[in-house]
Design an enzyme around this catalytic site. Structure first.
Site, PDB file in Angstrom:
ATOM      1  N   ASP A 157      10.654  38.249  27.123  1.00  0.00           N
ATOM      2  CA  ASP A 157       9.372  38.905  27.368  1.00  0.00           C
ATOM      3  C   ASP A 157       9.090  39.972  26.300  1.00  0.00           C
ATOM      4  OD1 ASP A 157       7.239  39.158  29.492  1.00  0.00           O
ATOM      5  OD2 ASP A 157       7.910  41.249  29.456  1.00  0.00           O
ATOM      6  N   ASP A 159      13.507  33.374  32.066  1.00  0.00           N
ATOM      7  CA  ASP A 159      12.706  34.443  31.480  1.00  0.00           C
ATOM      8  C   ASP A 159      13.575  35.696  31.477  1.00  0.00           C
ATOM      9  OD1 ASP A 159      10.354  36.041  30.829  1.00  0.00           O
ATOM     10  OD2 ASP A 159       9.200  34.445  31.810  1.00  0.00           O
ATOM     11  N   HIS A 196       0.742  31.887  31.734  1.00  0.00           N
ATOM     12  CA  HIS A 196       0.332  32.593  32.948  1.00  0.00           C
ATOM     13  C   HIS A 196      -0.435  33.874  32.641  1.00  0.00           C
ATOM     14  CE1 HIS A 196       3.917  34.434  31.464  1.00  0.00           C
ATOM     15  NE2 HIS A 196       3.767  35.461  32.271  1.00  0.00           N
ATOM     16  N   ASP A 197      -0.699  34.131  31.360  1.00  0.00           N
ATOM     17  CA  ASP A 197      -1.436  35.341  30.981  1.00  0.00           C
ATOM     18  C   ASP A 197      -2.816  35.042  30.399  1.00  0.00           C
ATOM     19  OD1 ASP A 197       0.732  36.993  31.680  1.00  0.00           O
ATOM     20  OD2 ASP A 197       1.637  36.766  29.700  1.00  0.00           O
ATOM     21  N   GLU A 203       8.537  35.977  23.104  1.00  0.00           N
ATOM     22  CA  GLU A 203       7.108  36.131  23.377  1.00  0.00           C
ATOM     23  C   GLU A 203       6.585  37.202  22.433  1.00  0.00           C
ATOM     24  OE1 GLU A 203       3.775  37.525  26.632  1.00  0.00           O
ATOM     25  OE2 GLU A 203       5.665  38.574  26.421  1.00  0.00           O
TER      26      GLU A 203
HETATM   27  C1  NOJ Z   1       4.337  39.419  29.324  1.00  0.00           C
HETATM   28  C2  NOJ Z   1       4.308  38.572  30.536  1.00  0.00           C
HETATM   29  O1  NOJ Z   1       4.025  37.240  30.173  1.00  0.00           O
HETATM   30  C3  NOJ Z   1       3.268  39.168  31.463  1.00  0.00           C
HETATM   31  O2  NOJ Z   1       2.979  38.327  32.535  1.00  0.00           O
HETATM   32  C4  NOJ Z   1       3.773  40.505  31.901  1.00  0.00           C
HETATM   33  O3  NOJ Z   1       2.807  41.129  32.702  1.00  0.00           O
HETATM   34  C5  NOJ Z   1       4.080  41.404  30.706  1.00  0.00           C
HETATM   35  N1  NOJ Z   1       4.794  40.712  29.683  1.00  0.00           N
HETATM   36  C6  NOJ Z   1       4.915  42.581  31.113  1.00  0.00           C
HETATM   37  O4  NOJ Z   1       6.224  42.155  31.396  1.00  0.00           O
END
Ligand code: NOJ
Ligand code: MG
Length: 532
Positions: free
Chosen positions: A203, A101, A327-328, A266
């Site tokens: 990210d 990542d 994970h979000d 992402e």
């Molecule tokens: C996306 C990530 O997947 C998330 O978990 C994170 O909090 C935010 N970006 C900030 O980096």
């Protein structure tokens, strides 16, 4: 494209590990690199081709590692450099790939770059971050908001300016218009690529450049009370600026200095904007993450339309991809219900394009309710009651029925799902009709059959809750029929077909010959190899 020209990431399946929650090797209650190494045989036997691990770098953990204080180190909680080298080596020995990542949009406020930047207005690193004067009345430079709640600007007493942070104030945004920042981050990429890392998941790629005039974001007419405060505005000037594409293509150039490495972005954007991140000539991200399955209602017509729109929007030679969990976002088994989780897996693993599978989803793990006093996620803590907590989908992997599900000998950092004695790897591995075995069988057939890993996608019009499509490669054809509803449906497509059921979600139909008009039980899904 000829078969041999397809690369590992076209054909393979990506598995996301949230390292804090996968396997703890040292009893501190937090997963670590040695824990992941212990489980590589499991991952390989499951049928995975590439492992993406969420950040493992030194970090104050304000956002659980997405606040990096050293881009070329390892947080001691996760291990050390020898451990990551060993992980990489062991992944490669098993014929798999490792994706890291990369968090280039922002660093931690404890990163030496930011400490310097913040130290004085004439520090050489001042311009590495986004600093602006207050408005005449002392307020923030514009109305940009933080995704995690509140304003996106933080006032710094010492130097009398504000800095911008799209996420926590502990995560200041780097200034990607500065060539020195670009060079520093490209060198970070090279550091890991030299080691043999197979690619990056970048990210918040669409956040990386902001409007150079710092214009105010417009308000969002669709905002309603109860939504998180970030939804009050449309981030028209704070995200997805044209210039971001130059940055992404420069990142791609770095990736292309090495053989067969992968760049994933992402990006949460509507499809027309998302596909721009492939670049005009595929010179940007190989895979801009396609998150539609995370957001669409579980409705056959809507999903069918979305697949077709996405397929239609892809640029020439742009390779599709599908994500079912991360994970979000809420876990798939919680979003669509346990009964439909099998169909969701079949959908993910039979669509055209690289699938990304989130750890634990192969067991049918669900969101775990976390009591208020145990909440860890800053997104929830920052905006109590409004910011959705991401803890429920980040709970420890369930390995067996021993204490703490075999995740740790210590106190797990997040509580386990209460049903782990029933729902765990050990139990499901030996149970033919388990979610885990369903995943294994789907992964195996996907790997074996070119039609499933690179074949064309052809929608099959159908009624009601049925979602159906063909996958074709040369002489081989598969028909996928999923009943996304809770009642029996009749599937009677315009085409004539006959074939053998290779996988059925309710196993009863496996091996049977079927043709033309069939009835499909509720929650049933079929993968049928057509006779030719
Ligand atoms: C996306 C990530 O997947 C998330 O978990 C994170 O909090 C935010 N970006 C900030 O980096
Ligand atoms: Mg540990």
């Amino acid at each position: 494209m000829k078969y041999d020209n397809y690369l590992w990431w076209h054909k393979g399946v990506v598995y996301q590990i949230y390292p804090r929650s996968y396997k703890d090797s040292d009893g501190d209650g937090i997963g670590d690199l040695r824990g992941i190494i212990e489980k590589l045989d499991y991952i390989k036997n499951l049928g995975i081709d590439a492992v993406w691990i969420s950040p493992i770098y030194p970090s104050p953990m304000a956002d659980f590692g997405y606040d990096v204080s050293d881009y070329t180190g390892i947080h001691p909680m996760f291990g050390n450099m020898d451990d990551i080298d060993e992980l990489l080596n062991e992944v490669h020995i098993r014929g798999m790939k490792l994706i890291l990542d990369l968090v280039p949009n922002h660093s931690s406020d404890q990163h030496p770059w930011f400490l310097e930047s913040r130290s004085s207005k004439d520090n050489p690193k001042r311009d590495w971050y986004i600093w602006k004067d207050p408005t005449p009345d002392g307020g923030p430079p514009n109305n940009w908001l933080s995704v995690f709640g509140g304003p996106g600007w933080e006032y710094d007493e010492k130097t009398g300016q504000y800095y911008y942070h799209a996420f926590l104030k502990e995560q200041p945004d780097l200034n990607w218009r500065n060539p020195e920042v670009q060079k520093a981050m490209f060198d970070v990429m090279r550091f890991w690529l030299e080691k043999g890392v197979d690619g990056f998941r970048v990210d918040v790629m669409w956040h990386m450049i902001k409007d150079d005039q710092f214009r105010n974001d417009p308000s969002n007419p669709e905002y309603e009370k109860g939504m998180n405060s970030y939804s009050r505005q449309i981030p028209a000037y704070s995200t997805d600026q044209d210039e971001v594409h130059d940055i992404v293509s420069k990142m791609r150039n770095v990736i292309d200095e090495y053989d067969e490495r992968l760049l994933i972005g992402e990006i949460y954007l509507p499809v027309d904007k998302l596909v721009k991140y492939y670049g005009h000539e595929n010179e940007e991200a190989h895979l801009p993450f396609n998150f539609q399955l995370l957001e669409l209602p579980w409705n056959a017509a809507k999903i069918r339309t979305a697949i077709s729109e996405y397929e239609g929007a892809l640029p020439e030679n742009g390779w599709p991809n599908w994500v079912l969990g991360n994970h979000d976002k809420s876990r798939i088994a919680s979003r669509v219900g346990k009964e439909q989780a099998g169909n969701a897996a079949m959908l993910l693993l039979t669509l055209r394009g690289t699938p990304t599978l989130y750890y634990g989803d192969e067991l049918g793990m669900e969101d775990v309710e976390i009591s208020k006093d145990k909440i860890q996620d800053p997104q929830a803590l920052n905006e109590p009651g409004v910011g959705r907590s991401r803890d429920p989908e980040r709970t420890p992997m369930q390995w067996d029925d021993s204490e703490n599900a075999g995740f740790t000998s210590g106190e797990p950092w997040l509580p386990l799902m209460v049903n782990y004695k029933e729902l765990n790897v050990k139990k499901q591995w030996n149970k033919e009709d388990s979610m885990l075995q369903l995943h294994r069988r789907l992964l195996r057939i996907r790997t074996e059959e070119p039609a499933l890993h690179i074949g064309d996608y052809v929608p099959v019009p159908s009624k009601g809750d049925i979602l159906a499509y063909l996958r074709k490669y040369e002489q081989d054809e598969f028909l996928v029929v999923l009943n996304l509803g809770v009642s029996e449906e009749v599937f009677e497509p315009q085409l004539e077909w006959q074939g053998t059921v290779k996988i059925s979600i309710q196993k009863d139909l496996e091996g049977q010959k079927l043709k033309n008009k069939i009835t499909i039980a509720q929650n049933q899904g079929l993968l049928i190899k057509l006779d030719r």
